[in-house]
Each structure stands twice: as structure tokens, then as C-alpha cells.
Design a protein around this motif. Structure first.
Motif: not given
Length: 259
Positions: A89-97, A100-108, A110-115, A212-213
């Protein structure tokens, strides 16, 4: 009772992370807990939407899969060293660090964050600036977009990390924090599990861009991406993904849908 699809997928075992690192035929999948997307099951195995998705992908590819749980900072370090080769369960939006060592599948999904704030909180919140001076419940190691990370760093908002969403919900109910950032599925899941009423909370703000997850793979598995994406496409077409969402995902917060 689990749907038939989910029961069949649960037949795969979830074993501890391999101490010596993954073999070419083993997907070593590690995540922090993120219910209902990924969480320990009653028998100690990994349960939830993302483990079920990955088990089906592994079956389609003829690979073994082994699951484990780690806090995000430890998991990211182990992923960089190659000891973990999948985060289910990962999103490119959260794993910037790890770009250089990660690739991603197509999203299956979505996650909507809220306050979330308490129902009695007044005011209109259209941007991060409208929350100035408030104490925010967050999760350690998580990044927050829409200007919230910058507001935490500048001191405009006060960040108070917890280990779990449940802790933050309890703190919000007790008035020990003023607001919290949470994913819509996760908020609904834990409220329902705890027996709390959604009317105790108010959705004050919804983040602009849903995340995208995906399945995050170590770059050494790049060649598997076309087959993984084909497997996800089949799951979408034959209704497996829809069944998983219905089984594990409580309805998104009613206040979110009607606000």
C-alpha cells in the motif's frame, strides 16, 4: 463473514520477513499498519485490501509472498537496502525519498485525506491558514500535502505525532488535540470498530488531490511491472477489486459525503 473471493485469497500464508533478504521468486512485502487496507489478521497473518490484492498478483505471477510489519522509517531503510522488495500500500506522493530505488504499479485504489475536528468546532476552513494555532494529531513519519508540512515546519500549526489513528481519535474526543489528519476509509473503519458515532466529529477540510494507492516495487523488480499491471487490470475487470472494497472498506464518512 468474508466473501468467497477473500476466503480463497486468505489461503496464502504470511510469514516473517526473510532475514537474508528476498530471493528472486519471493515477494517480501512490508508495511506499517493502515486498516482497513493492511492490518494483522486474527491468525497473525496480513489482512485487508492490499494483502489480498498482492496475494492474487503473486499467484498470477507464480511467486511466493511473505508479509511483515514495520514502522515507516524502518521500512523505508530496509527497502533501500533491498531487504524488502514490495510495499503493498504505497503512493508516489508519500515515498519521495525512495524515488531512486522504487517503481510503481498502476493504481488500484485512491486515498482521500481529510482534517477531522470535534463537532462543536466552529469556523470555515478553506486552506491550511484557517487552522493557524491549532494542535494537530498526526502519525510519525507521515508526510502531509496541501501546505500542512510547511505549516508544521514554520510553527503555524503544532504537530503532535501518535503511533495510531485510534490514539488520535481518542485524543480528539478528549480535547487533547484540536484536529487530526486521517484517510477517509481509515477514519470510518476505526470509528465503527470503536463504536463511536460519526456525529462526534466534523470533516473540516478535504485534501485537494487524492493519493493513488499502488504496489511499490524495488527497482530490481522493474521487469515484473507489465505482468503485475495486467494482473491488476484483470482483478478490476472480473470484480475482485470491487468485492475487496465492499468487504474491507466501510462506507466513507457520511459527513464527508454530505458536507
Amino acid at each position: 463473514m468474508l466473501c468467497a473471493v477473500c476466503t480463497a485469497l486468505l489461503a496464502f500464508s504470511a510469514r516473517p520477513v526473510l532475514a537474508g533478504g528476498p530471493s528472486p521468486q519471493t515477494l517480501v512485502a512490508v508495511s506499517d499498519e493502515w486498516a482497513p487496507r493492511i492490518m494483522p489478521g486474527p491468525d497473525g497473518s496480513a489482512d485487508g485490501i492490499c494483502p489480498m490484492v498482492l496475494r492474487q498478483v503473486a499467484e498470477d505471477l507464480g511467486l511466493d509472498v511473505e508479509f511483515g510489519f514495520m514502522p515507516k522509517p524502518r521500512r523505508q531503510a530496509a527497502f533501500r537496502r533491498g531487504e524488502i522488495n514490495v510495499v503493498p500500500c504505497a503512493s508516489p506522493m508519500w515515498e519521495g525519498m525512495l524515488s531512486d530505488v522504487a517503481v510503481y504499479s498502476e493504481p488500484f485504489m485512491m486515498s482521500t485525506e481529510m482534517v477531522l475536528v470535534s463537532t462543536g468546532t466552529t469556523g470555515v476552513f478553506r486552506s491550511v491558514h484557517d487552522f493557524a494555532g491549532l494542535r494537530f494529531g498526526t502519525i510519525g513519519g507521515y508526510v502531509y500535502h496541501d501546505g500542512f508540512d510547511e505549516a508544521f515546519e514554520s510553527g503555524m500549526l503544532r504537530r503532535e505525532d501518535a503511533y495510531t489513528v485510534t490514539q488520535n481519535l481518542q485524543k480528539l474526543r478528549a480535547g487533547r488535540i484540536d484536529a487530526m489528519i486521517v484517510d477517509d476509509y481509515e477514519a470510518a473503519y476505526w470509528m465503527h470498530r470503536a463504536g463511536w458515532s460519526e456525529t462526534d466529529f466534523r470533516v473540516a477540510y478535504v485534501f485537494a488531490d487524492p493519493a493513488p494507492i499502488t504496489l511499490m516495487l524495488h527497482a530490481s523488480l522493474r521487469d515484473f511491472l507489465p505482468r503485475i499491471n495486467a494482473s491488476l487490470a484483470r482483478m478490476r475487470a472480473n470484480g475482485i477489486l470491487r468485492a475487496l472494497f465492499a468487504e474491507y472498506g466501510p462506507q466513507k464518512l457520511a459527513t464527508h459525503l454530505s458536507r
